[in-house]
Motif scaffolding. Structure first.
Motif, PDB file in Angstrom:
ATOM      1  N   ASN A  37       0.792  -1.231   0.000  1.00  0.00           N
ATOM      2  CA  ASN A  37       0.000   0.000   0.000  1.00  0.00           C
ATOM      3  C   ASN A  37       0.828   1.287   0.000  1.00  0.00           C
ATOM      4  N   VAL A  38       2.070   1.166  -0.452  1.00  0.00           N
ATOM      5  CA  VAL A  38       2.895   2.361  -0.511  1.00  0.00           C
ATOM      6  C   VAL A  38       2.687   3.076  -1.858  1.00  0.00           C
ATOM      7  N   GLY A  39       2.092   2.334  -2.800  1.00  0.00           N
ATOM      8  CA  GLY A  39       1.775   2.960  -4.084  1.00  0.00           C
ATOM      9  C   GLY A  39       2.544   2.394  -5.263  1.00  0.00           C
ATOM     10  N   LYS A  40       2.997   1.149  -5.120  1.00  0.00           N
ATOM     11  CA  LYS A  40       3.798   0.548  -6.196  1.00  0.00           C
ATOM     12  C   LYS A  40       2.993   0.410  -7.485  1.00  0.00           C
ATOM     13  N   SER A  41       1.808  -0.140  -7.331  1.00  0.00           N
ATOM     14  CA  SER A  41       0.976  -0.332  -8.519  1.00  0.00           C
ATOM     15  C   SER A  41       0.552   0.994  -9.118  1.00  0.00           C
TER      16      SER A  41
ATOM     17  N   ARG B 153      -3.623  -1.124 -15.533  1.00  0.00           N
ATOM     18  CA  ARG B 153      -3.450  -2.526 -15.895  1.00  0.00           C
ATOM     19  C   ARG B 153      -3.459  -3.371 -14.623  1.00  0.00           C
ATOM     20  N   ALA B 154      -2.639  -2.994 -13.654  1.00  0.00           N
ATOM     21  CA  ALA B 154      -2.645  -3.726 -12.397  1.00  0.00           C
ATOM     22  C   ALA B 154      -3.809  -3.236 -11.540  1.00  0.00           C
ATOM     23  N   ILE B 155      -4.232  -4.058 -10.639  1.00  0.00           N
ATOM     24  CA  ILE B 155      -5.340  -3.651  -9.771  1.00  0.00           C
ATOM     25  C   ILE B 155      -4.787  -2.801  -8.644  1.00  0.00           C
ATOM     26  N   VAL B 156      -5.386  -1.670  -8.459  1.00  0.00           N
ATOM     27  CA  VAL B 156      -4.919  -0.797  -7.399  1.00  0.00           C
ATOM     28  C   VAL B 156      -6.005  -0.695  -6.335  1.00  0.00           C
ATOM     29  N   THR B 157      -5.700  -1.131  -5.166  1.00  0.00           N
ATOM     30  CA  THR B 157      -6.699  -1.052  -4.095  1.00  0.00           C
ATOM     31  C   THR B 157      -6.068  -0.506  -2.829  1.00  0.00           C
ATOM     32  N   GLU B 158      -6.913  -0.266  -1.838  1.00  0.00           N
ATOM     33  CA  GLU B 158      -6.407   0.225  -0.559  1.00  0.00           C
ATOM     34  C   GLU B 158      -6.080  -0.926   0.382  1.00  0.00           C
ATOM     35  N   VAL B 159      -6.462  -2.139  -0.012  1.00  0.00           N
ATOM     36  CA  VAL B 159      -6.216  -3.286   0.854  1.00  0.00           C
ATOM     37  C   VAL B 159      -4.806  -3.809   0.626  1.00  0.00           C
TER      38      VAL B 159
ATOM     39  N   ILE C  67       6.624  -7.028   0.360  1.00  0.00           N
ATOM     40  CA  ILE C  67       7.454  -7.926   1.144  1.00  0.00           C
ATOM     41  C   ILE C  67       7.111  -7.759   2.622  1.00  0.00           C
ATOM     42  N   ARG C  68       6.724  -8.885   3.198  1.00  0.00           N
ATOM     43  CA  ARG C  68       6.316  -8.777   4.596  1.00  0.00           C
ATOM     44  C   ARG C  68       6.133 -10.181   5.139  1.00  0.00           C
ATOM     45  N   GLU C  69       6.419 -10.347   6.409  1.00  0.00           N
ATOM     46  CA  GLU C  69       6.214 -11.653   7.035  1.00  0.00           C
ATOM     47  C   GLU C  69       4.722 -11.947   7.024  1.00  0.00           C
ATOM     48  N   THR C  70       4.331 -13.096   6.527  1.00  0.00           N
ATOM     49  CA  THR C  70       2.905 -13.382   6.411  1.00  0.00           C
ATOM     50  C   THR C  70       2.670 -14.886   6.392  1.00  0.00           C
ATOM     51  N   GLU C  71       1.438 -15.245   6.782  1.00  0.00           N
ATOM     52  CA  GLU C  71       1.090 -16.648   6.750  1.00  0.00           C
ATOM     53  C   GLU C  71       0.504 -17.033   5.404  1.00  0.00           C
TER      54      GLU C  71
ATOM     55  N   LYS D  42      18.430 -10.012  -9.895  1.00  0.00           N
ATOM     56  CA  LYS D  42      18.574  -9.870 -11.332  1.00  0.00           C
ATOM     57  C   LYS D  42      18.347  -8.440 -11.831  1.00  0.00           C
ATOM     58  N   ALA D  43      17.852  -7.599 -10.952  1.00  0.00           N
ATOM     59  CA  ALA D  43      17.452  -6.273 -11.412  1.00  0.00           C
ATOM     60  C   ALA D  43      18.649  -5.380 -11.737  1.00  0.00           C
ATOM     61  N   ASP D  44      18.455  -4.497 -12.736  1.00  0.00           N
ATOM     62  CA  ASP D  44      19.468  -3.511 -13.064  1.00  0.00           C
ATOM     63  C   ASP D  44      19.305  -2.283 -12.171  1.00  0.00           C
ATOM     64  N   LEU D  45      18.073  -2.080 -11.739  1.00  0.00           N
ATOM     65  CA  LEU D  45      17.774  -0.875 -10.989  1.00  0.00           C
ATOM     66  C   LEU D  45      16.586  -1.175 -10.066  1.00  0.00           C
ATOM     67  N   VAL D  46      16.633  -0.602  -8.857  1.00  0.00           N
ATOM     68  CA  VAL D  46      15.517  -0.797  -7.925  1.00  0.00           C
ATOM     69  C   VAL D  46      14.897   0.562  -7.604  1.00  0.00           C
ATOM     70  N   ILE D  47      13.596   0.647  -7.755  1.00  0.00           N
ATOM     71  CA  ILE D  47      12.906   1.843  -7.268  1.00  0.00           C
ATOM     72  C   ILE D  47      12.270   1.477  -5.930  1.00  0.00           C
ATOM     73  N   PHE D  48      12.797   2.086  -4.887  1.00  0.00           N
ATOM     74  CA  PHE D  48      12.349   1.761  -3.539  1.00  0.00           C
ATOM     75  C   PHE D  48      11.349   2.817  -3.085  1.00  0.00           C
ATOM     76  N   MET D  49      10.143   2.362  -2.795  1.00  0.00           N
ATOM     77  CA  MET D  49       9.094   3.324  -2.447  1.00  0.00           C
ATOM     78  C   MET D  49       8.835   3.367  -0.958  1.00  0.00           C
ATOM     79  N   LEU D  50       8.696   4.571  -0.438  1.00  0.00           N
ATOM     80  CA  LEU D  50       8.373   4.764   0.971  1.00  0.00           C
ATOM     81  C   LEU D  50       7.113   5.611   1.075  1.00  0.00           C
ATOM     82  N   ASP D  51       6.442   5.464   2.204  1.00  0.00           N
ATOM     83  CA  ASP D  51       5.198   6.193   2.427  1.00  0.00           C
ATOM     84  C   ASP D  51       5.480   7.373   3.356  1.00  0.00           C
TER      85      ASP D  51
END
Lengths: 632, 460
Positions: free
Chosen positions: B232-236, B247-253, B280-284, B301-310
């Motif tokens: 929910n930081v806004g990646k999608s 294209r991707a589903i964007v929700t608040e959940v 990424i998060r610890e989850t069952e 494998k990535a050439d570049l990472v865009i790290f998003m924060l809220d």
């Protein structure tokens, strides 16, 4: 003290290789012409190397000849050795070079000029150009003679404010101990000519009897002599050899030790020298790890014992020259007759000229040769010829003769000079010509005779001869295409020369396409309809080249088509580049000063990008439409 | 060069769309389409002028079916440019259009310059003066941009490689020219064997370079860029904003993006493969766990990472874990939701991740996207990010030039094998040099002559 000395259509200042061609062209085209020179003893003088032609330069001589110029005819009278260079390479770069008898070359040219109707030859130093209303009107000499002229052609060579350098010694002088012309430069500056200093140099001449030829390798002429001029079929003379030798590590030591004394390294000279013609000290400094350098020893003529030391131009002091020359193999006892020297002179920035070689800022004022920043007899003659022709066309109010880069090496030189300018004395090289495969020395006549005829310089005799050759080539091509041979007829010959055998009948044309098949093989095929003795060598040569290299020549012709389209897009004379939106500032300024005739020429100016050209094209189209709109 | 050849370009906007159109204009348009298109009704396309014809685009050189298309032929002069025009309607998305365009270029068209169709329309008398002035602005504006990009690209690794190749070609050319123009001089004549040996080497490296651009990572997949951040930081939203379509589903959940989403896009000419990870998060949740595992694998494998924060939330353990995972990668830090009150300790982030590009965005308010694009493009051109395949840019124009260079080189090699004279061989090498020069923006001229005089001892 002034007096009126005569009135002419065209006045040529200088009787070197450019001046002679200009004057002969103008008078042969029917203009009353005057040629003025510092001394009548130096007409068509060769103050440096004793040869005409060579790579690129040989092409120029052939082109001059095809247009109706004199150089080819004159060298054919005066040569003492002839060689076709680069024969191991393709036909496009075969280059004819002849060693000249310098004195004979001068005498023959002088005779031609003296005998030319409508052409006056006088000795004198021009010190003033008379200009009225931005148009050249005449010249004044140092003795006060005023000659009126409708067009003036400057061909002052290296004489303007020339200065000679030998080590610590330097003094005002023209080449070969002749007077310099010290007055004209200032006047030219007043007239708005942008002058600068170039330099060049020449090696020493040594006495033939002081040379040990047994230590050198001999360089004879070709067994079969090919004349320069299209008008000459066969010339048989006894040829003189040249000689090849080398400098030694001792030479290197002497030069290194005395380098500080060279005028050039002393910093005495301000002029810019040509890179292709470096002094021996320059070569040694730049290529330190090369232990020895080759030298050619060339005769200066039949009636002199002076020998030219090709490869040893220098500005070292004379005493060092003696020591240096004697360190060369076979020259241990050499006696110098004329020392080597470097020479500096005034010349113009050629971007001040139009493609017709007329000055942009003064009407009817033309210039040619070394004054335009070139080097070499052939480069000079080529420009002289064009300046001469265009001076006449200008007087006649006709369009100038402008050869483009796809038509002639002459076009390449002039376009390079006028469009790009030059930072060193400009020399022709085949690599400067983009369309080299088409601009061959063997087809110069086919490329240019028609043009020379149209302006009235090519004689009826030459034109007839030319048309004859053209017809014969067409006929022979037709025959080669139509004549088929069977496997039985030709396979034994093909086998002999290691060419793959044929299974079905093919045309002679197809056979000649094979790299290993030449006319020699074609001639062995018994074909009744033709007598091979009737086919000229030149005709065979043309057919074979055109057939054999068809693929490549076609590639180049396509490039030329593209090139021509942009050359065909003319730019109106009064265009104001400074107001064209979208052009970058640098491009505006460059275009404004060069003032190209066509979009093609504009695209060759350094600092003008393809994007600028797009903008220019759109602008031109807008203007054209506006005009059409106004008319309607 | 400007008016008389045939040009082609992608006529639809870059990015995802239902269909893509490749437009060809010029005298060779018909010849080209005839070479690559087979209609289902077996008719030639020019038999049915102005009708959409259904069929397939084939690459007959490689016996490959490229795409199912509708093609149309419009005969000159009643067309936009007043020249023959062919349009190929293919499936949308970057890959089909690009591959078709490449094929068309290989068959002899030249990639159109910005505004060139319009320019032709004007020059051929199709549009009026007012419109033309607009074109002029367009051309000059685009050009300036082009210059900037070209300049930056000089530092890019493709340019460097091409420069190296050009140097080799120049050296060969100088050798050839010296042996022609100064045959009497004291220089070693270049032998055909030497030329052949050098050329074969060059051919190999050129083929290699070309193959990476053809099938290689960047062109096929783009510069691999992973978007990472806690749920929910806004990646999608970022992905969507960049693609400018949902294209991707964007929700608040949190956790709705259950798998990895890959998108191809093109930012200012650079193909980019954007990968949106599951949070990424610890989850069952097993599904999410697969997602997380995949995320970790992707970083490597990535050439570049865009790290998003809220910006509206404080730094959490999750954020710290992510930083731990990605700290050795090339990172752009994106602080999103700046429209909300800030609760994020930016100084701490700087401390944790060191000197990185930090961009503040509000995707909701469409703030900061341009900056992101610029930073991204700059990183590419300045060579800060490098693809794992070691090749920077595979823009079609470059590829087109490289292909022509390689073809000329092959012709040169063939000419050497046939023992053609030097001056003929030279024609091919000059072409190689010129075409490579189109990539770096240089052309032949005095360079060659300078090289000759600098490296060979010649003169009287």
């Amino acid at each position: 003290m002034e007096y009126h000395a005569g009135a002419y259509d065209v006045i040529v200042v200088g009787a070197g290789h450019a001046g002679c061609e200009a004057a002969l062209a103008a008078s042969r085209m029917g203009c009353k012409t005057l040629i003025i020179t510092l001394t009548l003893d130096s007409i068509a003088m060769m103050p440096c190397n004793p040869s005409i032609g060579g790579t690129g330069k040989g092409h120029l001589v052939r082109e001059i000849d095809a247009l109706g110029g004199e150089m080819g005819l004159n060298i054919d009278k005066a040569f003492i050795q002839s060689r076709m260079l680069n024969t191991a390479k393709g036909p496009a770069v075969h280059s004819l070079r002849a060693q000249a008898d310098k004195s004979k070359y001068h005498i023959e040219m002088k005779k031609t000029i003296e005998n030319q109707p409508k052409l006056d030859l006088v000795q004198g130093e021009v010190i003033d150009i008379i200009v009225k209303n931005q148009q050249a009107r005449g010249v004044k000499t140092r003795t006060g003679s005023i000659y009126e002229g409708n067009a003036i052609i400057l061909a002052t060579g290296v004489y303007l404010k020339s200065k000679i350098f030998m080590g610590e010694v330097n003094y005002e002088s023209g080449p070969n101990g002749l007077f310099p012309a010290n007055y004209l430069s200032n006047r030219l500056r007043e007239l708005g000519c942008n002058l600068r200093r170039f330099k060049t140099g020449t090696p020493a001449r040594i006495h033939r009897d002081s040379i040990d030829f047994s230590k050198m390798s001999i360089q004879p002429g070709d067994t079969e002599i090919v004349p320069f001029s299209f008008m000459n079929d066969e010339i048989n003379i006894e040829q003189q050899p040249c000689w090849l030798t080398r400098t030694t590590p001792e030479t290197l030591r002497i030069i290194n030790e005395n380098l500080k004394r060279s005028s050039f390294y002393r910093g005495d000279m301000e002029g810019v020298g040509p890179r292709y013609c470096p002094s021996i000290e320059d070569k040694i400094v730049r290529f330190q790890d090369k232990p020895t350098h080759q030298l050619f020893i060339e005769p200066e003529g039949l009636n002199t014992k002076e020998m030219y030391l090709q490869g040893m131009s220098t500005s070292l002091p004379v005493e060092v020259q003696v020591e240096m020359i004697r360190s060369v193999i076979g020259l241990e006892k050499a006696e110098i007759m004329r020392p080597a020297y470097a020479i500096e002179y005034d010349c113009i920035d050629p971007t001040q000229l139009k493609l017709s070689l007329e000055m942009k800022h003064i009407n009817n004022f033309f210039s040619a040769g070394q004054f335009n920043g070139t080097s070499g007899y052939e480069e000079a003659a080529a420009q002289g010829l064009i300046a001469g022709i265009n001076a006449v066309l200008k007087i006649r109010r006709e369009e100038p003769l402008i050869l483009d880069r796809s038509e002639a090496y002459i076009g390449v030189i002039i376009d390079d000079l006028v469009t790009k300018g030059t930072n060193e004395p400009y020399r022709m090289m085949t690599s400067r010509a983009e369309y080299r495969l088409v601009l061959r020395q063997d087809n110069a006549d086919l490329r240019l005779t028609e043009k020379g005829y149209k302006v009235g310089l090519v004689t009826e005799e030459r034109y007839k001869r030319f048309s004859g050759k053209k017809d014969k080539i067409a006929l022979e091509m037709e025959r080669l295409k139509k004549t088929n041979v069977t496997p039985k007829e030709v396979n034994n010959i093909l086998e002999e020369i290691g060419s793959s055998l044929i299974k079905t009948g093919v045309s002679l044309y197809e056979l000649l396409k094979r790299p290993e098949v030449s006319y020699k093989e074609i001639k062995r095929l018994k074909k009744n309809e033709v007598n091979y003795e009737d086919i000229d060598k030149e005709v065979e040569e043309q057919c074979e080249i055109v057939i054999k290299y068809e693929g490549y020549i076609d590639k180049q012709l396509k490039q030329i088509d593209q090139f021509k389209k942009l050359e065909g897009k003319k730019i109106p004379e009064g265009i104001n580049y400074l107001e064209i939106q979208g052009l970058r500032l640098e491009a505006r300024q460059k275009l404004n000063s060069i003032r190209p005739l066509s979009v093609g020429q504009a695209s060759r100016i350094s600092g003008v990008s393809p994007a600028d050209i797009s903008v220019l094209l759109v602008y031109l189209e807008q203007k054209r439409r506006q005009k059409v709109g106004e008319k309607n | 060069m400007f008016i008389d050849d045939t040009i082609a370009a992608i006529a639809t906007a870059a990015g995802e769309a239902g269909i893509g159109i490749v437009r060809i204009s010029g005298s060779k348009a018909i010849e080209i389409i005839d070479d690559i298109f087979r209609a289902n009704n077996n008719k030639k396309i020019y038999e049915d002028q102005r009708k959409l014809t259904y069929g397939y685009i084939f690459d007959f050189d490689n016996n490959e079916k490229i795409d199912e298309v509708l093609a149309v032929y419009m005969k000159a002069p009643h067309t936009y440019t007043k020249e023959d025009i062919v349009e190929i309607n293919c499936h949308g998305g970057m890959i089909p259009v690009k591959r078709i365009l490449q094929l068309v270029l290989r068959k002899g068209a030249r990639l159109a310059e910005p505004g060139e169709f319009t320019k032709r329309a004007f020059l051929n008398g199709r549009i009026d003066l007012a419109q033309a002035e607009a074109v002029m602005d367009l051309i000059s504006a685009k050009t300036e941009k082009g210059f900037e990009v070209a300049f930056d690209q000089l530092e890019g690794s493709l340019s460097k490689r091409v420069e190296e190749m050009r140097k080799e070609v120049l050296e060969l050319l100088a050798h050839i020219e010296v042996s022609i123009d100064f045959s009497e001089e004291d220089v070693d004549e270049v032998t055909l064997d030497y030329l052949l040996e050098k050329s074969i080497k060059l051919e190999k490296s050129m083929t290699k370079l070309l193959s990476t651009s053809d099938t290689g990572k960047i062109l096929r997949e783009g510069l691999s860029t992973v978007i990472v951040g806690k749920p929910n930081v806004g990646k999608s939203s970022l992905l969507n904003s960049l693609l400018r379509e949902a294209r991707a589903i964007v929700t608040e959940v949190p956790g709705t993006t259950r798998d990895v989403i890959e998108e191809q896009l093109n930012i200012q000419g650079i193909p980019i493969k954007l990968i949106d990870t599951a949070g990424i998060r610890e989850t069952e949740d097993i599904v999410e766990k697969i997602g997380v595992g995949k995320s970790k694998e992707l970083f490597n494998k990535a050439d570049l990472v865009i790290f998003m924060l809220d910006a509206s939330r404080e730094l959490t353990n999750e954020d710290l874990q992510i930083i731990e995972m990605i700290k050795d990668k090339k990172i752009i830090v994106l602080i999103n939701k700046t429209d909300l009150p800030n609760k994020l300790d930016i100084a701490k982030i700087c401390h944790l991740i060191g000197e990185r590009s930090i961009i503040k965005t509000s995707l909701k308010e469409e703030v900061g996207l341009d900056e992101l694009e610029n930073v991204l493009v700059n990183m590419v051109y300045k060579g800060e990010v490098k693809s794992n395949s070691n090749l920077m840019i595979a823009n079609v124009r470059h590829k087109d030039a490289l292909e022509r260079a390689l073809n000329s080189l092959k012709e040169g090699i063939e000419a050497i094998r046939r023992q053609m004279p030097m001056d003929f061989i030279e024609v091919d090498y000059k072409n190689v040099w010129d075409y490579l020069g189109e990539i770096t923006g240089d052309t032949v001229g005095e360079d060659l002559i300078d090289h000759i005089f600098a490296n060979f001892c010649i003169g009287k």
